[in-house]
Motif scaffolding. Structure first.
Motif, PDB file in Angstrom:
ATOM      1  N   GLY A  29     -18.690  18.284   9.658  1.00  0.00           N
ATOM      2  CA  GLY A  29     -17.418  17.453   9.369  1.00  0.00           C
ATOM      3  C   GLY A  29     -16.707  16.644  10.219  1.00  0.00           C
ATOM      4  N   GLN A  30     -17.103  17.251  11.592  1.00  0.00           N
ATOM      5  CA  GLN A  30     -16.450  16.505  12.662  1.00  0.00           C
ATOM      6  C   GLN A  30     -17.131  15.680  13.240  1.00  0.00           C
ATOM      7  N   ARG A  31     -16.586  14.867  14.254  1.00  0.00           N
ATOM      8  CA  ARG A  31     -17.252  13.802  15.330  1.00  0.00           C
ATOM      9  C   ARG A  31     -18.083  14.636  16.380  1.00  0.00           C
ATOM     10  N   VAL A  32     -19.387  14.142  16.397  1.00  0.00           N
ATOM     11  CA  VAL A  32     -20.237  14.913  17.392  1.00  0.00           C
ATOM     12  C   VAL A  32     -21.275  13.563  17.988  1.00  0.00           C
ATOM     13  N   GLN A  33     -21.412  13.962  19.278  1.00  0.00           N
ATOM     14  CA  GLN A  33     -22.243  13.236  20.090  1.00  0.00           C
ATOM     15  C   GLN A  33     -23.657  13.796  20.369  1.00  0.00           C
ATOM     16  N   ILE A  34     -24.589  13.232  19.783  1.00  0.00           N
ATOM     17  CA  ILE A  34     -25.969  13.667  19.991  1.00  0.00           C
ATOM     18  C   ILE A  34     -26.959  13.127  21.035  1.00  0.00           C
ATOM     19  N   SER A  35     -27.491  13.993  21.935  1.00  0.00           N
ATOM     20  CA  SER A  35     -28.436  13.413  22.754  1.00  0.00           C
ATOM     21  C   SER A  35     -29.706  13.538  22.139  1.00  0.00           C
ATOM     22  N   TYR A  36     -30.687  12.768  22.222  1.00  0.00           N
ATOM     23  CA  TYR A  36     -32.030  13.064  21.565  1.00  0.00           C
ATOM     24  C   TYR A  36     -33.229  12.370  22.290  1.00  0.00           C
ATOM     25  N   GLU A  37     -34.192  12.873  21.862  1.00  0.00           N
ATOM     26  CA  GLU A  37     -35.809  12.279  22.482  1.00  0.00           C
ATOM     27  C   GLU A  37     -36.111  11.887  21.094  1.00  0.00           C
ATOM     28  N   GLN A  38     -37.021  10.663  21.326  1.00  0.00           N
ATOM     29  CA  GLN A  38     -37.693  10.083  20.100  1.00  0.00           C
ATOM     30  C   GLN A  38     -39.107  10.268  20.464  1.00  0.00           C
ATOM     31  N   HIS A  39     -39.758  11.267  19.563  1.00  0.00           N
ATOM     32  CA  HIS A  39     -41.215  11.648  19.701  1.00  0.00           C
ATOM     33  C   HIS A  39     -42.090  10.852  18.744  1.00  0.00           C
ATOM     34  N   VAL A  40     -42.933   9.949  18.956  1.00  0.00           N
ATOM     35  CA  VAL A  40     -43.667   9.135  18.115  1.00  0.00           C
ATOM     36  C   VAL A  40     -45.013   9.657  17.799  1.00  0.00           C
ATOM     37  N   GLY A  41     -45.364   9.567  16.701  1.00  0.00           N
ATOM     38  CA  GLY A  41     -46.942  10.124  16.351  1.00  0.00           C
ATOM     39  C   GLY A  41     -47.105  11.498  16.453  1.00  0.00           C
ATOM     40  N   VAL A  42     -45.960  12.382  16.003  1.00  0.00           N
ATOM     41  CA  VAL A  42     -46.298  13.931  16.089  1.00  0.00           C
ATOM     42  C   VAL A  42     -47.124  14.033  14.619  1.00  0.00           C
ATOM     43  N   PRO A  43     -48.245  14.547  14.717  1.00  0.00           N
ATOM     44  CA  PRO A  43     -49.277  14.680  13.607  1.00  0.00           C
ATOM     45  C   PRO A  43     -48.677  15.557  12.134  1.00  0.00           C
ATOM     46  N   THR A  44     -47.857  16.387  12.083  1.00  0.00           N
ATOM     47  CA  THR A  44     -47.426  16.822  11.096  1.00  0.00           C
ATOM     48  C   THR A  44     -45.946  17.123  10.924  1.00  0.00           C
ATOM     49  N   SER A  45     -45.575  17.365   9.795  1.00  0.00           N
ATOM     50  CA  SER A  45     -43.835  17.786   9.882  1.00  0.00           C
ATOM     51  C   SER A  45     -43.454  18.852   9.944  1.00  0.00           C
TER      52      SER A  45
END
Length: 135
Positions: free
Chosen positions: A93-109
Motif C-alpha cells: 500500500g505504500q509508494r515503492v521504487q523498484i529496480s528491475y531487469e527484463q529477461h526476454v524469452g524465458v522458456p517457462t513460467s
C-alpha cells in the motif's frame, strides 16, 4: 519375432535427446543470466503474492501515476530474491521504487509469470504529493 532397434540407432537417438536437453538448458541459463533491459519504476504497491500451481513464484503489481488524478498504469513484476520479498511485504500500500531487469524469452513460467524481475526495492513516503512537516 519382434524387430528390435539396432544399437547404432539407439545410440543416435539417445545422443540426440541428450543434445536437445543440453541446448535447452543452455538457452534457459542464457535468458536468465542476460538481461535485455534494466530500469526503475515507481508507484504504489497494490498486489503482492506467491502463486503458481507447480512452481510458486512471487508476483507483484504497482500502480504508476505520472500526476495526481491521472489514470494509473499497472506494472507487473516477479521477485526471486527473498530480501526483496521481505521489503515488499512490509511496503504493501505504500509508494515503492523498484529496480528491475527484463529477461526476454524465458522458456517457462516456473521462473516467473512476467519478464520483469525486481532486483531491488525502496519504499518512499506514503503521500509524496503533500508536504511532509517532519523534513
Amino acid at each position: 519375432m519382434p524387430k528390435t532397434m539396432p544399437k547404432r540407432a539407439t545410440a543416435l537417438l539417445l545422443s540426440s535427446l541428450a543434445a536437445i536437453v543440453v541446448l535447452l538448458g543452455l538457452y534457459t541459463w542464457f535468458t536468465l543470466s542476460w538481461s535485455y533491459s534494466e530500469g526503475e519504476r515507481a508507484g504504489y504497491l497494490q498486489k503482492f503474492s506467491k502463486k503458481g500451481w507447480l512452481c510458486k513464484t512471487w508476483e507483484g503489481e504497482i500502480l504508476l501515476s505520472s500526476m495526481p488524478g491521472a489514470i494509473p498504469e499497472r506494472f507487473a513484476f516477479t521477485v526471486r530474491d527473498e530480501a526483496v520479498v521481505k521489503q515488499l511485504q512490509n511496503a504493501m500500500g505504500q509508494r515503492v521504487q523498484i529496480s528491475y531487469e527484463q529477461h526476454v524469452g524465458v522458456p517457462t513460467s516456473c521462473f516467473g509469470e512476467t519478464e520483469y524481475f525486481a532486483t531491488k526495492a525502496n519504499t518512499g513516503p506514503v503521500n509524496p504529493v503533500s508536504p511532509n512537516p517532519a523534513q
